[in-house]
Design an enzyme around this catalytic site. Structure first.
Site, mmCIF file in Angstrom:
data_model
loop_
_atom_site.group_PDB
_atom_site.id
_atom_site.type_symbol
_atom_site.label_atom_id
_atom_site.label_comp_id
_atom_site.label_asym_id
_atom_site.label_seq_id
_atom_site.Cartn_x
_atom_site.Cartn_y
_atom_site.Cartn_z
ATOM 1 N N ASP A 1 0.811 -1.294 0.034
ATOM 2 C CA ASP A 1 0.013 0.099 0.092
ATOM 3 C C ASP A 1 1.073 1.201 -0.002
ATOM 4 O OD1 ASP A 1 -2.487 1.456 -0.071
ATOM 5 O OD2 ASP A 1 -2.595 1.415 2.231
ATOM 6 N N HIS B 1 2.005 3.067 -9.066
ATOM 7 C CA HIS B 1 1.853 1.458 -9.265
ATOM 8 C C HIS B 1 2.931 1.041 -10.307
ATOM 9 C CE1 HIS B 1 -2.081 2.146 -7.485
ATOM 10 N NE2 HIS B 1 -2.598 2.729 -8.516
ATOM 11 N N ASN C 1 1.231 3.234 -3.142
ATOM 12 C CA ASN C 1 1.723 3.879 -4.384
ATOM 13 C C ASN C 1 1.273 5.114 -4.777
ATOM 14 O OD1 ASN C 1 2.670 1.191 -4.462
ATOM 15 N ND2 ASN C 1 1.308 0.481 -6.048
ATOM 16 N N ASN D 1 -11.279 -2.453 -4.787
ATOM 17 C CA ASN D 1 -10.651 -1.555 -5.772
ATOM 18 C C ASN D 1 -11.332 -1.194 -6.991
ATOM 19 O OD1 ASN D 1 -7.298 -2.701 -4.525
ATOM 20 N ND2 ASN D 1 -8.465 -0.839 -3.968
ATOM 21 N N ARG E 1 0.018 7.706 -2.995
ATOM 22 C CA ARG E 1 0.750 8.785 -1.877
ATOM 23 C C ARG E 1 2.074 8.842 -2.572
ATOM 24 N NH1 ARG E 1 -0.836 6.149 3.173
ATOM 25 N NH2 ARG E 1 -1.626 4.712 1.960
ATOM 26 N N SER F 1 -7.855 -5.237 -4.816
ATOM 27 C CA SER F 1 -8.940 -6.001 -3.823
ATOM 28 C C SER F 1 -10.359 -6.029 -4.730
ATOM 29 C CB SER F 1 -9.110 -5.107 -2.440
ATOM 30 O OG SER F 1 -9.625 -4.019 -2.813
ATOM 31 N N ILE G 1 -6.757 -4.289 7.830
ATOM 32 C CA ILE G 1 -6.650 -5.801 6.989
ATOM 33 C C ILE G 1 -7.169 -5.573 5.517
ATOM 34 C CG2 ILE G 1 -8.449 -7.064 8.050
ATOM 35 C CD1 ILE G 1 -6.528 -9.299 8.236
ATOM 36 N N SER G 2 -8.256 -4.476 5.329
ATOM 37 C CA SER G 2 -8.790 -4.128 4.276
ATOM 38 C C SER G 2 -9.215 -5.511 3.524
ATOM 39 C CB SER G 2 -7.716 -3.533 3.225
ATOM 40 O OG SER G 2 -7.549 -2.066 3.887
HETATM 41 C C1 IPE Z 1 -5.588 -2.689 -0.033
HETATM 42 O O1 IPE Z 1 -5.295 -1.376 -0.479
HETATM 43 C C2 IPE Z 1 -5.563 -3.470 -1.367
HETATM 44 C C3 IPE Z 1 -4.270 -3.541 -2.074
HETATM 45 C C4 IPE Z 1 -2.979 -3.218 -1.583
HETATM 46 C C5 IPE Z 1 -4.390 -4.102 -3.190
HETATM 47 P P1 IPE Z 1 -6.216 -0.134 -0.415
HETATM 48 O O2 IPE Z 1 -5.462 0.947 -0.590
HETATM 49 O O3 IPE Z 1 -6.911 -0.437 -1.399
HETATM 50 O O4 IPE Z 1 -6.835 -0.323 0.956
HETATM 51 P P2 IPE Z 1 -7.926 0.841 1.770
HETATM 52 O O5 IPE Z 1 -9.015 1.082 0.831
HETATM 53 O O6 IPE Z 1 -7.059 2.245 1.923
HETATM 54 O O7 IPE Z 1 -8.308 0.014 2.996
HETATM 55 C C1 IPE Z 2 -1.790 0.090 -3.478
HETATM 56 O O1 IPE Z 2 -1.431 1.424 -3.409
HETATM 57 C C2 IPE Z 2 -2.038 -0.413 -4.768
HETATM 58 C C3 IPE Z 2 -3.360 -0.799 -4.941
HETATM 59 C C4 IPE Z 2 -4.438 -0.772 -4.232
HETATM 60 C C5 IPE Z 2 -3.807 -1.387 -6.303
HETATM 61 P P1 IPE Z 2 -2.627 2.550 -3.399
HETATM 62 O O2 IPE Z 2 -2.988 2.993 -4.767
HETATM 63 O O3 IPE Z 2 -3.702 2.176 -2.512
HETATM 64 O O4 IPE Z 2 -1.838 3.769 -3.002
HETATM 65 P P2 IPE Z 2 -2.456 4.954 -1.828
HETATM 66 O O5 IPE Z 2 -2.777 4.242 -0.448
HETATM 67 O O6 IPE Z 2 -3.444 5.548 -2.396
HETATM 68 O O7 IPE Z 2 -1.389 5.739 -1.388
HETATM 69 MG MG MG Z 3 -4.074 2.456 -0.484
#
Ligand code: IPE
Ligand code: IPE
Ligand code: MG
Length: 249
Positions: free
Chosen positions: A24, A41, A26, A72, A28, A69, A193-194
């Site tokens: 998690d 990503h 990417n 997502n 930000r 997820s 844990i998402s």
């Molecule tokens: C969890 O990350 C899923 C993946 C890393 C693939 P999210 O960024 O989607 O989780 P939440 O929405 O902050 O809980």
């Molecule tokens: C995790 O990084 C990757 C996926 C969920 C695919 P994020 O895209 O959730 O990055 P943040 O949490 O918005 O920084």
């Molecule tokens: Mg995220």
């Protein structure tokens, strides 16, 4: 990917057999650099490649990473499309390297919403690497812990079960044939844990770090392993009940 001769490999019991990771942060990471989220990503895929190498070197047998997820799909369409393209291109370009390093690739999740091309490449990659034995890399894509439990229950109902035991359910979950995660790592600062592997994570040791996923490297990996080494896994028992070799300083 080779095991470096200078690498200190701790004894087997100190190494988690199965590591699960929520990659998690990417978006930000990119935002901090005034770049579009998708750059994060792209960089995140490099960090995953590096993590596979770290696990391989440390002789971790199973690595399971959360790539996409169930929830997502709620993201903006361009971001979802980019992630699908990245997944397809990684399947096209990186599987040979996994194969050559004796790594087995598996994908868990609901395949119904993926394109035909992605499904075909998943199938091809899984078939190609199925007999590889050094390590198993599992990608959780369109995966949700709730989905996993429900698909297991539905399989059991379809088989005519009217009462379900713990071992029935466990045997029908994704990854029922490998041990549950010992160590769960989440980057990006969130402590949740998402909807990752809800059932399988019952006794995993949790490790959270503020490092954003694209910045997660070998040093951070070693920190997570060192933290794991210090945990005493009691599974409901008291310290005194544990065999000597399980007690950690
Ligand atoms: C969890 O990350 C899923 C993946 C890393 C693939 P999210 O960024 O989607 O989780 P939440 O929405 O902050 O809980
Ligand atoms: C995790 O990084 C990757 C996926 C969920 C695919 P994020 O895209 O959730 O990055 P943040 O949490 O918005 O920084
Ligand atoms: Mg995220």
């Amino acid at each position: 990917m080779t095991i470096s001769a200078t690498q200190k490999i701790p004894s087997y019991s100190e190494i988690p057999e199965h590591i699960a990771v929520i990659m998690d942060g990417n978006g930000r990471w990119a935002k901090q650099k005034h770049l579009p989220r998708v750059f994060g990503h792209k960089k995140g895929l490099d960090a995953l490649e590096n993590l596979v190498r770290c696990c391989f070197d440390a002789q971790v047998k199973y690595l399971t990473v959360f790539a996409f997820s169930t929830e997502n799909w709620r993201r903006p369409l361009e971001e979802v499309n980019f992630l699908m393209e990245l997944f397809l291109s990684a399947l096209q370009k990186k599987v040979t390297l996994l194969y050559k390093n004796n790594i087995c690739l598996r994908v868990i999740g609901d395949r119904n919403r993926f394109s035909k091309s992605i499904c075909e490449h998943i199938q091809k990659a899984e078939t190609l690497t199925q007999n590889n034995t050094a390590m198993t890399l599992t990608i959780a894509a369109d995966y949700g812990g709730k989905w996993d439990i429900l698909q297991a229950v539905n399989k059991l109902l379809a088989a005519g079960k009217t009462e379900i035991t713990e071992s029935d359910l466990a045997a029908n979950l994704m990854l029922s044939d490998i041990p549950d995660p010992d160590l769960y790592i989440r980057t990006g600062g969130e402590k949740r844990i998402s909807n990752f592997m809800l059932w399988q994570m019952a006794y995993a040791e949790f490790y959270f770090t503020d490092i954003l996923w694209p910045d997660f490297g070998r040093e951070e990996f070693d920190n997570a392993l060192n933290s794991f080494k210090k945990r005493e896994r009691r599974y409901g028992r008291t310290s005194e009940q544990l065999p000597i070799e399980q007690q950690r300083p």
